[in-house]
Design an enzyme around this catalytic site. Structure first.
Site, short mmCIF file in Angstrom:
data_model
loop_
_atom_site.label_atom_id
_atom_site.label_comp_id
_atom_site.label_asym_id
_atom_site.label_seq_id
_atom_site.Cartn_x
_atom_site.Cartn_y
_atom_site.Cartn_z
N CYS A 29 0.83 -1.20 0.00
CA CYS A 29 0.00 0.00 0.00
C CYS A 29 0.87 1.26 0.00
O CYS A 29 1.53 1.54 -0.98
CB CYS A 29 -0.97 -0.03 1.18
N HIS B 177 -3.65 -5.72 1.13
CA HIS B 177 -2.98 -5.91 2.43
C HIS B 177 -2.94 -7.38 2.84
O HIS B 177 -3.86 -7.84 3.51
CB HIS B 177 -3.72 -5.12 3.51
N GLU C 162 -1.22 -8.66 5.16
CA GLU C 162 -1.10 -8.78 6.62
C GLU C 162 -2.47 -8.73 7.30
O GLU C 162 -2.59 -9.06 8.47
CB GLU C 162 -0.16 -7.71 7.18
#
Lengths: 232, 737
Positions: free
Chosen positions: A86, A203, A205
């Site tokens: 990002c 994302h 994560e």
């Protein structure tokens, strides 16, 4: 493996990235303050999401002047693995470690939602756990994910197999409707020609634990860890 | 001394102080205040800062409990959740500024509530908001909606604090006064709680954060007056937010608070430097002396008046241990923040401000912070009630096609999916959000424990308008029901009490009644009020808003693995209704959206029944017995069932049910908003277990049908493809924009 998570002023996914590599994948991890001028020895650097320098001027534009970026460049040219997520991707673009630029989303709005990605390349340290054509569900959360690059570079990206992820629909088809932000050719993630630097808008994560209802992001971290073992 | 305006009768009036209040000031000071002092006194004694009209009425709210660590009076409330951890939360309004300048008004509202949380040493981990706009087709609504949502997103997203849920309502009563109520929750270690106290005479007072500018002067005073034609001229009183600086301030403050150097800390919100300094001194029984030459300034030539009243954002005031100035300063400098020692704690109880070597303010801190005038304003039952109470269902024509009515309701702005709104908020950052926006309550996990926290915000202001007492009770009951449906045990609430002009007896009556209702329900649910705020003067040209006692409630999930969501999971599951259908139409969304009426008494609430239904539901969830739980609210059981079918992240389900109500009209049965009802689904073989729990709790239970197919079928009243319902619901808001 030892991960370094770079902390710019305004980074806000730094804790999330640290949490995933340290507590979910049980790897060594440290935060690296952006004012540091020396890097300890790491196997992989993560440039996390967030709003480095408030996204003022342009996302990632000021981050590239942080003292640590000189070391990041050296680390990259030595072949170290770098993952930009990002805002981290945006910093990598501004630093010219990856080609292209980000424009505001087509809708001119921030977009946070789950969507689907088609895996386009599986011979990189970031995607070796997958197969071309795999479909992954992952969230995006950004205002500037409208990837743009000149035609010549775009052609190079295609020819050199540097486009790793494209936005797709729930059937795995890369369509205009599945493109959330207007990115050229639905590009969600790319790598450099040497394949040791990857930037992606989604994302991973945020989707690597079952309690969060989605573990598709594990593929990225598991691939990196696999690659790290081979490197050693 | 500078050339300052002379304090005249007119100037006093312009500052919103009454003659009696001014006489009291003269009496306390033993002299006339100077210009700067007048400004300070007027803002500290404004309704917004002093709660002078509401204080007396708030005294009955329950604020204590075994698990409550900090009730009202601090920057935020604190509740124990075990494992050495506590949660810190509060809700605040930013109504007036958001109407005048929607983006910045809403953004700085978020900034303010975040500071309230991290000033206590907590890391903010989740935000909610409750937004109310005028009628959707009102010319200003789209502009305000766009601006407010973008402002909340712009600030919250940059801070990296997920906005995990909230509510958006549209009603013509908010045409001239929108409501922006923002909530943040933080996590804290129990032994590391900080307060806004200036202990220890001689200790240095440190200013950190943005430089002080001329923005936001008299913001608090603006929030203490009605709007008129000239309100847009107040734009300069709206502050401008800088979330990047706030993010630095957050990280730097948490780092400083991790040392042993901090005595007390408070953010500068309403009334800026004035409020933070006099409150910190007042709480500690000390005084503070500040030298304005040390305050970081954005521009030259700012007067003491401007410096003391500026509401520039992203600023904090700290009292640290003497001798530790350097260590503290170094941490702030690491984060590239302006930091300056601006004064010291004294032992004489005075707020003393020095400019250019001259004392320009000398007022006892306690007078400012705690001894404002208190009013017991007259109250009187509003006349409109005798009209709205005359409502009779017989006068309402029953629509022929219930399926079409349901589709219309699902697409109406108060029921339709709010995805257009929450998609603009980062609701996943910090990777704790287990239940994303779109279920009854949001759920976040607490890393390092097995626990989860459920959060919800709720108020049906139409109910509160039609019966303020009941409306207050239902706001609490429904919040609690939402939490229970997510598998959480409710712990405590924070509230934003939004009303019109308190100088009008009927507004004061609404306030008194709804606060009493709130209080009664909080006592029964054992959910004390740990903080909040009151926002009066939500009135334009004499038109007040519906009374809106917004409740944000927080609950604890002991085992995050057992959290619950509202949507059906599996074809073949049994569908059960806990509670009973009474078919009340008064105050319903159906009546408003389909028949254009806001009439009647709102649905009844029997607290015993409500508690029994909630107990049964929670027990069943904790036993791992059920697959989904959803409460019935706006739009009644028909809307609730439809939402169970299509609101999940995966595929839709159909359902066929048979529901009963004593000889009730179809629309009453389908769209009536009887309270205390929860729809659950479960494996057939767990039905007997659920029955046992319900019997023990004396909860009405009826098996109403089965999940399956691709249609929603209710008795012989509705038979409609789920995809059609879903489309209406998903596109409802977006299509109107």
């Amino acid at each position: 493996m030892k991960f370094g998570v770079i902390v710019f002023p305004g980074s806000n996914c730094d804790h999330d990235c640290y949490h995933v590599v340290k507590h979910v994948f049980k790897q060594d991890a440290e935060f690296v303050w952006h004012k540091e001028s020396r890097l300890a020895s790491y196997d992989c650097l993560i440039l996390p999401g967030g709003f480095s320098y408030g996204d003022y001027l342009r996302p990632g534009a000021i981050g590239k002047f942080s003292p640590i970026m000189k070391e990041v460049r050296r680390f990259a040219s030595d072949g170290g693995l770098i993952l930009g997520i990002c805002n981290g991707f945006q910093v990598l673009l501004e630093t010219d470690l990856l080609p292209g630029a980000m424009m505001r989303n087509r809708s001119l709005k921030f977009i946070c939602k789950d969507l689907y990605l088609r895996l386009e390349e599986d011979d990189t340290p970031f995607t070796n756990r997958g197969r071309v054509g795999d479909m992954l569900k992952m969230p995006i959360a950004h205002f500037d994910g409208n990837y743009f690059v000149d035609d010549k570079t775009l052609q190079e990206l295609e020819e050199n197999h540097q486009i790793l992820f494209r936005y797709c629909d729930h059937n795995g088809d890369v369509t205009t409707d599945a493109n959330p932000n207007g990115a050229m050719r639905n590009i969600a993630g790319i790598c450099n020609r040497e394949r040791n630097i990857m930037g992606m808008m989604p994302h991973p994560e945020r989707c690597s634990e079952s309690i969060l209802g989605n573990e598709d992001g594990r593929l990225i971290f598991e691939s990196i860890i696999d690659a790290g073992v081979v490197l050693r | 001394m500078r050339n300052e305006p002379r304090v005249t009768e007119e100037l006093v009036k312009e500052h919103g102080l009454t003659e009696e209040e001014y006489d009291k000031i003269k009496l306390i000071l033993g002299r006339d205040p100077n210009y700067t002092e007048l400004g300070i006194l007027s803002v500290m004694w404004s309704e917004h800062c002093s709660y002078k009209s509401s204080k007396v009425f708030l005294q009955d709210l329950p604020t204590e409990g075994e698990h409550i660590i900090q009730g009202p009076g601090e920057n935020a409330g604190i509740v124990d959740i075990g494992d050495g951890l506590a949660i810190v939360f509060k809700m605040e309004s930013h109504n007036h500024p958001s109407f005048i300048e929607p983006y910045q008004g809403a953004a700085t509202g978020v900034g303010g509530i975040l500071r309230d949380i991290f000033t206590m040493g907590a890391r903010p981990v989740a935000s909610l908001n409750s937004l109310r706009f005028g009628a959707f087709d009102h010319p200003k609504t789209r502009y305000l909606l766009n601006g407010v949502v973008a402002g909340i997103a712009g600030y919250g997203n940059c801070m990296g604090v997920p906005t995990v849920g909230g509510e958006v309502y549209f009603n013509a009563c908010y045409n001239g006064n929108i409501l922006v109520n923002v909530f943040t929750l933080g996590l804290i270690k129990k032994e590391k709680i900080f307060k806004g106290v200036a202990y220890g005479p001689g200790n240095p007072v440190i200013y950190v954060g943005s430089k002080t500018g001329r923005d936001g002067i008299h913001g608090a005073t603006m929030a203490s007056e009605e709007f008129d034609e000239k309100s847009s001229e107040r734009r300069p009183t709206v502050q401008v937010g800088d979330p990047f600086t706030e993010k630095l301030l957050l990280e730097a403050c948490l780092e400083v608070m991790d040392t042993d150097h901090v005595v007390g800390i408070q953010d500068m919100g309403a009334a800026g430097l004035t409020c933070s300094s006099c409150e910190m001194a007042s709480r500690a029984g000390t005084g503070i002396e500040m030298d304005l030459s040390m305050v970081p300034k954005r521009e030259e030539g700012m007067t003491p008046y401007e410096l003391m009243l500026s509401e520039s954002q992203e600023r904090m005031l700290l009292v640290v241990k003497k001798g530790r100035e350097r260590e503290v300063t170094e941490i702030f400098e690491k984060w590239d923040l302006d930091v300056s020692i601006v004064g010291k704690v004294t032992d004489d109880g005075m707020l003393r401000v020095i400019d250019d070597g001259v004392t320009v303010v000398e007022i006892p801190a306690k007078i400012l912070a705690e001894e404002s005038p208190v009013y017991i304003r007259p109250k009187e039952r509003p006349q409109y009630l005798s009209k709205t109470e005359k409502f009779s269902t017989d006068k309402i024509p029953e629509a022929g096609n219930h399926g079409e009515v349901l589709i219309k309701l699902l697409g109406s702005p108060n029921i339709a999916s709010q995805e257009w709104v929450y998609r603009q908020y980062d609701h996943m950052v910090r990777t704790n959000t287990v239940v994303l926006p779109g279920s009854d309550a949001a759920v976040i996990r607490v890393k390092g424990t097995k626990k989860g926290i459920a959060l919800t915000v709720d108020c049906n202001s139409r109910y509160a308008y039609l019966d303020p007492y009941l409306g207050g009770m239902i706001a609490v009951a429904e919040s609690s029901r939402n939490l229970v449906c997510s598998g959480a045990k409710p712990l405590a609430i924070t509230d934003c009490l939004n009303y019109g002009n308190p100088e009008k007896p009927d507004i004061m009556w609404q306030f008194d009644q709804s606060t009493k209702g709130l209080s009664e329900a909080c006592k029964r649910f054992n959910t004390p009020v740990v903080g909040g705020n009151v926002s009066f003067y939500n009135e334009t040209r004499g038109e007040g808003i519906h009374p809106t006692p917004t409740v944000a409630m927080v609950g604890l999930i002991t085992d995050i693995g057992l959290h619950m969501t509202q949507w059906f999971k599996r074809d073949g599951d049994q569908v059960v209704l806990l509670g009973k259908n009474c078919g009340e139409l008064g105050g319903t969304e159906y009546l408003a959206a389909i028949h254009g009426q806001e009439e009647g008494p709102p649905p009844r609430l029997e607290l015993d029944l409500e508690i029994s239904v909630q107990d049964t539901c929670l027990e069943a969830i904790q036993e791992g017995m059920i697959m989904s739980a959803h409460d019935c609210s706006e739009g009644g059981i028909a809307v609730a069932l439809a939402e169970c079918c299509f609101s999940g992240p995966k595929s839709c389900h159909g359902v066929a049910v048979n529901i009963s109500g004593d000889n009730m009209r179809g629309d009453c049965l389908l769209f009536g908003e009887s309270q205390s009802r929860i729809i659950v689904s479960l494996y057939e073989d767990r039905l007997d277990d659920l029955r046992k729990i319900a019997e023990r709790n004396n909860t009405p239970l009826s098996v109403i049908g089965r999940v399956g197919g691709d249609r929603l079928v209710i008795n012989d009243l509705i038979d409609c493809p789920v995809t059609r319902l879903e489309q209406a619901w998903r596109r409802g808001i977006e299509e109107r924009l």
